[in-house]
Design a protein around this motif. Structure first.
Motif, short mmCIF file in Angstrom:
data_model
loop_
_atom_site.label_atom_id
_atom_site.label_comp_id
_atom_site.label_asym_id
_atom_site.label_seq_id
_atom_site.Cartn_x
_atom_site.Cartn_y
_atom_site.Cartn_z
N ARG A 1 0.81 -1.22 0.00
CA ARG A 1 0.00 0.00 0.00
C ARG A 1 0.85 1.28 0.00
O ARG A 1 0.32 2.36 -0.25
CB ARG A 1 -0.95 0.01 1.20
N GLU A 2 2.13 1.15 0.28
CA GLU A 2 3.02 2.31 0.15
C GLU A 2 2.98 2.87 -1.27
O GLU A 2 3.24 4.06 -1.48
CB GLU A 2 4.46 1.92 0.50
N ILE B 1 0.52 3.58 -3.12
CA ILE B 1 -0.50 4.63 -3.28
C ILE B 1 0.11 5.98 -2.96
O ILE B 1 -0.02 6.95 -3.72
CB ILE B 1 -1.72 4.34 -2.40
N GLY B 2 0.78 6.08 -1.81
CA GLY B 2 1.41 7.35 -1.43
C GLY B 2 2.57 7.71 -2.34
O GLY B 2 2.83 8.89 -2.58
N ILE C 1 -2.05 12.90 2.36
CA ILE C 1 -1.96 11.49 2.72
C ILE C 1 -2.01 11.28 4.23
O ILE C 1 -2.73 10.40 4.72
CB ILE C 1 -0.65 10.88 2.15
N GLU D 1 0.72 4.24 3.48
CA GLU D 1 0.61 5.29 2.46
C GLU D 1 1.48 6.49 2.81
O GLU D 1 2.14 7.08 1.93
CB GLU D 1 -0.85 5.73 2.30
N GLU E 1 -6.03 4.68 -5.59
CA GLU E 1 -6.63 3.65 -4.72
C GLU E 1 -7.38 2.62 -5.55
O GLU E 1 -7.27 1.41 -5.31
CB GLU E 1 -7.57 4.32 -3.72
#
Length: 273
Positions: free
Chosen positions: A127-128, A130-131, A145, A155, A250
């Motif tokens: 999920r990192e 996404i950021g 974020i 994120e 996302e």
């Protein structure tokens, strides 16, 4: 009276360490030097980051300071959002004057999602990603974020990692790319100046300086247009990131990871059979 003050505001170790880091970083200042046709800028934030890591290994910073710094960072991000908002207000009339060109420029920044996110997932990032990919990860991106996902979220770790990476290498890349495009393509230097204003002062400065070196007779126009473009990018990019880029990142993450999981499950079934 003192008992009513929160502990993180009374933490003299934390505040003294932060003050010392700021004073040292600002006293060094910005260091710039040329690399071929481009320019490298080393900003005080880089020194502050290194000094902050070094502080962790001293008796000054302990577990209590880590907890208090998280609270302080969350509060300061609120001030950052206010600062970004103050930059957006005065730029409204300029946005109207420029018209659709600046909006098209911001839509072009969605390439960080469309190209970067699939690559990050392919490399095994969770999920990192996404950021890391919903924007160019500057100050406004940190605020967006951390406000939505929380300071300790994956994120936020992703956007912080790209923020630091961009601070170190972003100006170098933009400076070299601008000089190469100006030297070997027929693109108008004023168009390149506008394209250099992606929302980062250091990247814009490196890019516009390289363009000015190639076209010294147009230096004033290049600098003014690049600065205006950067202000507009901060103003419009903030909303594009919130309402378009982040939801898109996302959605793409969930679709791509679901397909990847389904493919892995199918491969396991085939191996088992």
């Amino acid at each position: 009276m003192l008992k009513q003050i929160p502990g993180y505001l009374k933490d003299w170790r934390l505040h003294a360490a932060a003050l010392l880091i700021v004073l040292l970083a600002e006293s060094i200042g910005t260091i710039s030097f040329e690399l071929g046709a481009g320019m490298i800028l080393i900003l005080p934030m880089i020194y502050a980051f290194i000094l902050g890591i070094a502080m962790v290994f001293t008796p000054v910073i302990k577990e209590k300071q880590f907890k208090h710094s998280e609270i302080m960072t969350t509060a300061l991000i609120g001030l950052l959002v206010a600062k970004v908002s103050l930059n957006i207000g005065p730029a409204i009339s300029m946005i109207v004057q420029v018209g659709p060109a600046i909006l098209l420029q911001e839509i072009g920044n969605l390439g960080t999602v469309l190209l970067g996110l699939p690559l990050a997932i392919l490399l095994g990032v969770k999920r990192e990603a996404i950021g890391m990919t919903f924007s160019i990860a500057r100050e406004g991106s940190l605020a967006i974020i951390s406000d939505k996902f929380g300071f300790n979220s994956p994120e936020t770790r992703g956007v912080f990692s790209i923020y630091l990476f961009g601070s170190i290498f972003g100006a170098v890349f933009f400076g070299l790319m601008a000089s190469l495009l100006a030297s070997f393509t027929p693109l108008n230097p004023l168009a390149l100046a506008m394209a250099s204003g992606v929302g980062s002062a250091s990247m814009m400065a490196a890019s516009s300086s390289s363009l000015s070196a190639v076209y010294p007779e147009m230096a004033a126009e290049i600098q003014s247009l690049a600065s205006a473009s950067m202000i507009l990018s901060v103003a419009t990019g903030f909303f594009v990131s919130i309402f378009i880029a982040l939801p898109l990142a996302e959605k793409m993450y969930h679709l791509l990871t679901k397909r990847k999981s389904d493919k892995e499950a199918e491969e396991k079934r085939e191996v088992g059979s």
